[in-house]
Enzyme design. Structure first.
Site, mmCIF file in Angstrom:
data_model
loop_
_atom_site.group_PDB
_atom_site.id
_atom_site.type_symbol
_atom_site.label_atom_id
_atom_site.label_comp_id
_atom_site.label_asym_id
_atom_site.label_seq_id
_atom_site.Cartn_x
_atom_site.Cartn_y
_atom_site.Cartn_z
ATOM 1 N N HIS A 65 0.839 -1.201 0.000
ATOM 2 C CA HIS A 65 0.000 0.000 0.000
ATOM 3 C C HIS A 65 0.872 1.248 0.000
ATOM 4 O O HIS A 65 2.042 1.210 0.404
ATOM 5 C CB HIS A 65 -0.901 0.011 1.229
ATOM 6 N N GLU A 67 0.923 3.835 1.942
ATOM 7 C CA GLU A 67 1.450 4.195 3.257
ATOM 8 C C GLU A 67 2.662 3.347 3.615
ATOM 9 O O GLU A 67 3.654 3.859 4.150
ATOM 10 C CB GLU A 67 0.380 3.994 4.348
ATOM 11 N N CYS A 95 -6.312 1.849 5.696
ATOM 12 C CA CYS A 95 -6.952 0.606 6.111
ATOM 13 C C CYS A 95 -6.415 0.218 7.497
ATOM 14 O O CYS A 95 -5.517 0.876 8.031
ATOM 15 C CB CYS A 95 -6.662 -0.503 5.101
ATOM 16 N N CYS A 98 -2.576 -0.416 7.515
ATOM 17 C CA CYS A 98 -1.745 0.795 7.453
ATOM 18 C C CYS A 98 -1.869 1.628 8.723
ATOM 19 O O CYS A 98 -0.886 2.226 9.168
ATOM 20 C CB CYS A 98 -2.092 1.590 6.208
#
Length: 157
Positions: A65, A67, A95, A98
């Site tokens: 992801h 992040e 999410c 993260c």
């Protein structure tokens, strides 16, 4: 010559918008790669120390992801795993994974653009961030959300 006397709050808002626009540029890179268009920037003392965008398809890695990419880059730049003096700017609400990673980095501030009503961490718990992390949401939310909407409309059409 004109001098402007912005309050700390106004200056902070302008700074948040500036860095969110840079996170949006990262999201556009993901979009161009046909990745879910989320971008992230880590800023420490006014300087970008990490950036990332979703790479889950390119790397065949569900954890890649935006992040996570930005946290890794920031830690490498700063030479340490804790990001207490840093701010994470991310275009879409993180999410649970993260948000959990942000807990472990002890990020000082987390700023996100658009909410994620299906998978955003706040739908599960508001206790996922480090107790000292300052949370701010809704920065350029319209623009951040619009890129996601366009991405999924393009996929369907």
């Amino acid at each position: 010559m004109s001098y402007y006397n912005f309050s700390a709050e106004e200056n902070s808002a302008a700074e948040d918008e500036h860095f969110m626009r840079l996170a949006l540029q990262e999201a556009q890179k993901a979009y161009d790669l046909k990745e879910i268009p989320i971008g992230a920037i880590v800023v420490c003392k006014g300087k970008i120390v990490g950036r990332g965008h979703n790479l889950t398809e390119q790397l065949n890695d569900v954890t890649a992801h935006a992040e996570m990419q930005a946290f890794t880059a920031a830690s490498q730049t700063l030479g340490g795993k804790y990001l207490k003096d840093c701010t994470l700017y991310v275009t879409i609400e993180p999410c649970v994974m993260c948000a959990g990673a942000s807990y472990w980095t002890q990020i000082g501030k987390l700023v996100y653009g658009a909410p994620e009503p299906k998978r955003g961490f706040t739908t599960k718990s508001n206790q996922l961030l480090h107790p000292k992390t300052v949370l701010k949401s809704g920065v350029l939310a319209q623009e951040c959300g619009a890129l996601m909407t366009k991405f999924f409309a393009d996929k369907r059409g």
